[in-house]
Design an enzyme around this catalytic site. Sequence first.
Site, PDB file in Angstrom:
ATOM      1  N   THR A 187     -13.250  -1.329  -7.246  1.00  7.72           N
ATOM      2  CA  THR A 187     -13.090   0.369  -7.825  1.00  7.72           C
ATOM      3  C   THR A 187     -14.426   0.071  -8.193  1.00  7.72           C
ATOM      4  O   THR A 187     -15.783   1.063  -8.514  1.00  7.72           O
ATOM      5  CB  THR A 187     -12.789   0.850  -8.923  1.00  7.72           C
ATOM      6  OG1 THR A 187     -10.651   0.623  -7.985  1.00  7.72           O
ATOM      7  CG2 THR A 187     -12.996   2.325  -8.634  1.00  7.72           C
ATOM      8  N   CYS A 208       1.268  -1.122   0.306  1.00  2.86           N
ATOM      9  CA  CYS A 208       0.009   0.524   0.030  1.00  2.86           C
ATOM     10  C   CYS A 208       0.834   1.285  -0.334  1.00  2.86           C
ATOM     11  O   CYS A 208       2.207   1.038   0.771  1.00  2.86           O
ATOM     12  CB  CYS A 208      -1.507   0.123   0.947  1.00  2.86           C
ATOM     13  SG  CYS A 208      -1.746   1.761   1.584  1.00  2.86           S
TER      14      CYS A 208
END
Length: 319
Positions: free
Chosen positions: A264, A132
């Site tokens: 998403t 991340c």
Amino acid sequence: MTTVEHTASATEVLGLRLLSPLVVGSGLLTDQERNIRRLLSGGAGAVVTKTIHPGPLPGGDERLLHLPTGMINSTTYSRRGLDAWCAMLGRFAEDDLPVIASLHADSPAALADLAARVADTGCRALELGISCLNEDGGLTDSAQRVADYTGAVRRATGLPFSVKLAVGEQVGERVTAAVEAGADAITLSDTIAGLAVSADTGEVLLGRPFGYSGPGIKPLVLAAIYELRRGGLSVPVMGSGGVRSGTDVAEYLTVGADAVQVYTALHTRMHQTLAEIRRGFDTWLGARGGTLADVVGRALDGGRGEARAAADHERHGVR
């Protein structure tokens, strides 16, 4: 205990038998038990939890910036405490649900301890969310860093796990490091650095670059998986990036992904969008009268079957 039907689109990833290769990826939408259960009942073959951290920070300024081509987000890890997550994972295990726990910690040793704790809940599979780039200061990943985190977890638990990496510089070296250190699978790709600015004011929206996801990265991830497979990567791969339709799922499978994560797109009409993608892929596959095995890797120029056979005998990385 649930029984998985034998369907044309059924597959197995990380020891989990899935009704569909469509997996909901880790993010804000998978931070709640209710959402995870509904996503599974609504067509997901599996769900990856929001990334669990042993020392979650208190709620902060986590934002999503929707773009015409995807999304930039400044989120990091779940704010839910480890005890709460362990209780939730235990309930999923009792119900034999295909839930993959996403994990990260601030050091390899801490991640190993976290993985061992999660394994005690009965959870059957993990994904290491070690790449991340939204952490303070961003992230410069390296093969050595990947090897350190992966190896620590492998020594701590026998649970199957995938390492989630981002496409980009030295992706082959990082994938090889993960596999050689004991990863059972690779998830590609995590978000990549993205920036949005206001042309009128010069303001950098969200304050700095953060993780970009969406259709814009799909060609990059397809290319990476294709080249990795051609280079000899034989462990299972979960492709991730820009999935909006059943055709997108089919394209990932065609270049060698064994399962395909969607995330998403689900920020718009979450459950309806998931059902549409699942239905679209099932329709696409049904129209061709084949099975998932007929689709996976068919874009590759030979060697795919040989590589898969070799994987049954020996785990290896990119040659």
